[in-house]
Each structure stands twice: as structure tokens, then as C-alpha cells.
Design a protein around this motif. Structure first.
Motif: not given
Length: 114
Positions: A32-49
Motif C-alpha cells: 500500500t505504501a509503494v503503490a497506493p494506486g492499487l488500493s484506489v483501484s480496488l476501492t473504486r471497483k468495490m464502490i462500483g458494485k
């Protein structure tokens, strides 16, 4: 269901479970510290449901800094948990000094109270 005397992972001791959990938290935090964009994309995908147009959301730089800080904190907590578990393995429970034990030095034994 398990009886009261059965353990789900009976052959693995609790210390190794805690160390493994700490290592997982360290890995998650570093990722998460190195690639916060992965967390953002996962959150976006969960919200998209549950919401429409969630794919159009964009993370602000402040949010990315916050996610990175959470990752650093999680990694630090994992390192602390792992270190405490390793340290507790070095001192057996029966040899550890109790908190209420009073240490008396030679100088304290000879002195009379004033």
C-alpha cells in the motif's frame, strides 16, 4: 463445530500464527505504501458494485498521501508485532520476572529506614 478442547490449527502454535499474521500485515502495508494506486483501484471497483459512474472517480493527491501513510503505519505495526513475538520466544514465561517482584541490591539491604 469444534469442541472446547479442539483447536482448528492444532499442530501450529499461536506464536507462529502471530508471526505469520505480522508478516502479512507488513506485506500489505509495504504494498500500500509503494503503490497506493492499487488500493484506489480496488476501492473504486468495490464502490462500483453499488454505485453508478464509480469508474469516473479520481483520487486526489492528498488521498494518495493518506493511503501511503496508512500503509507505512500498517507496516510499522506489523514489524512491531513480529519483533515482540520474536522477543517473547527468547524469554521463557517461567523465567520472566514478575511485575510485582522487588529487586533488592546489597546497598539497600544494609540501610535502615530513616
Amino acid at each position: 463445530m469444534l469442541d472446547s478442547d479442539e483447536m482448528p490449527c492444532g499442530k501450529v502454535d499461536d506464536g507462529s500464527k502471530r508471526k505469520f499474521g505480522s508478516l502479512l500485515v507488513i506485506g500489505q502495508g509495504l504494498l500500500t505504501a509503494v503503490a497506493p494506486g492499487l488500493s484506489v483501484s480496488l476501492t473504486r471497483k468495490m464502490i462500483g458494485k453499488n454505485f453508478e459512474n464509480a469508474d469516473e472517480l479520481e483520487a486526489k493527491p492528498a488521498y494518495l498521501r493518506q493511503i501511503r501513510a496508512i500503509g507505512i503505519g500498517a507496516a510499522a505495526a506489523g514489524i512491531a508485532g513480529y519483533a515482540m513475538e520474536v522477543a517473547s520466544e527468547r524469554v521463557p514465561a517461567d523465567e520472566a520476572p514478575a511485575a510485582d517482584d522487588e529487586v533488592v541490591t546489597d546497598g539497600d539491604a544494609d540501610e535502615a529506614p530513616a
